[in-house]
Enzyme design. Sequence first.
Site, PDB file in Angstrom:
ATOM      1  N   ASP A 136      -4.668  18.619  50.643  1.00  0.00           N
ATOM      2  CA  ASP A 136      -4.894  19.612  49.596  1.00  0.00           C
ATOM      3  C   ASP A 136      -6.314  19.374  49.064  1.00  0.00           C
ATOM      4  O   ASP A 136      -7.098  18.618  49.657  1.00  0.00           O
ATOM      5  CB  ASP A 136      -3.800  19.551  48.520  1.00  0.00           C
ATOM      6  CG  ASP A 136      -3.848  18.284  47.674  1.00  0.00           C
ATOM      7  OD1 ASP A 136      -4.692  17.400  47.942  1.00  0.00           O
ATOM      8  OD2 ASP A 136      -3.040  18.166  46.726  1.00  0.00           O
ATOM      9  N   CYS A 172      -3.162  13.848  49.945  1.00  0.00           N
ATOM     10  CA  CYS A 172      -3.235  14.545  48.661  1.00  0.00           C
ATOM     11  C   CYS A 172      -3.747  13.539  47.650  1.00  0.00           C
ATOM     12  O   CYS A 172      -4.392  12.549  48.026  1.00  0.00           O
ATOM     13  CB  CYS A 172      -1.891  15.172  48.276  1.00  0.00           C
ATOM     14  SG  CYS A 172      -0.519  14.013  48.073  1.00  0.00           S
ATOM     15  N   THR A 177      -2.091  11.445  45.614  1.00  0.00           N
ATOM     16  CA  THR A 177      -1.358  10.179  45.666  1.00  0.00           C
ATOM     17  C   THR A 177      -0.673   9.914  47.006  1.00  0.00           C
ATOM     18  O   THR A 177      -0.237   8.784  47.252  1.00  0.00           O
ATOM     19  CB  THR A 177      -0.244  10.180  44.606  1.00  0.00           C
ATOM     20  OG1 THR A 177       0.612  11.310  44.886  1.00  0.00           O
ATOM     21  CG2 THR A 177      -0.800  10.280  43.200  1.00  0.00           C
ATOM     22  N   HIS A 224       9.267   0.003  63.454  1.00  0.00           N
ATOM     23  CA  HIS A 224      10.707   0.051  63.169  1.00  0.00           C
ATOM     24  C   HIS A 224      11.248   1.461  62.938  1.00  0.00           C
ATOM     25  O   HIS A 224      12.414   1.717  63.211  1.00  0.00           O
ATOM     26  CB  HIS A 224      11.032  -0.807  61.936  1.00  0.00           C
ATOM     27  CG  HIS A 224      10.996  -2.275  62.211  1.00  0.00           C
ATOM     28  ND1 HIS A 224      11.623  -3.203  61.403  1.00  0.00           N
ATOM     29  CD2 HIS A 224      10.410  -2.989  63.205  1.00  0.00           C
ATOM     30  CE1 HIS A 224      11.425  -4.426  61.889  1.00  0.00           C
ATOM     31  NE2 HIS A 224      10.683  -4.319  62.974  1.00  0.00           N
ATOM     32  N   HIS A 239      16.681  -0.129  66.442  1.00  0.00           N
ATOM     33  CA  HIS A 239      15.757   0.791  65.755  1.00  0.00           C
ATOM     34  C   HIS A 239      16.020   2.232  66.180  1.00  0.00           C
ATOM     35  O   HIS A 239      15.990   3.142  65.346  1.00  0.00           O
ATOM     36  CB  HIS A 239      14.311   0.401  66.047  1.00  0.00           C
ATOM     37  CG  HIS A 239      13.938  -0.935  65.511  1.00  0.00           C
ATOM     38  ND1 HIS A 239      14.293  -1.351  64.246  1.00  0.00           N
ATOM     39  CD2 HIS A 239      13.230  -1.963  66.054  1.00  0.00           C
ATOM     40  CE1 HIS A 239      13.833  -2.574  64.049  1.00  0.00           C
ATOM     41  NE2 HIS A 239      13.193  -2.966  65.125  1.00  0.00           N
TER      42      HIS A 239
END
Length: 164
Positions: free
Chosen positions: A15, A74, A76, A107, A143
Amino acid sequence: MFDEKDKTIVFIGSDHAGYEAKAALKPFIESLGFAVTDLGAFDANPIDYPDVAREVSEKVIEHAAENAKGILICGTGIGMSMAANRLKGVRAVLATDENLAYMSRQHNDANVLTMGARTTNVDVMKKITEKFLTTPFENAERHVRRVEKMDEIANASTNEGASC
Ligand code: RB5
């Protein structure tokens, strides 16, 4: 020697808050030998992160057979990870250090990396990105089973009656 880059397509998006970091990351990823497709933002005008998360994630799913990866930035990394993980088949990780990127590949077979331009500097982002793109899924039975169970949750979830 791990050499996944020959077959990995990277779709990148941001963004407005991640626009400058994306501009710095794109040539870095290309310098590692990956083919990068930039899906915007193409300027610093405010846009809604779910729109970009959706576009990048849909491309990752569309090109899953080619081992495609997505990178979303973005402010955060939070909104991008929340939005990307709404799409079936997307396993997005919000990574703030190399170890999280490494473990998410080994994993969890993460196929989308999200980062925050207001929380992580570009040099660290480059290290995280390289680790993410060059670490293979461990492919151990336990996994694989656990990753498949995540898809089972998505398939079983109808959200009927939910008020969210
Ligand atoms: C935009 O101001 C900001 O909310 C967005 O970039 C992101 O951090 C949301 O999770």
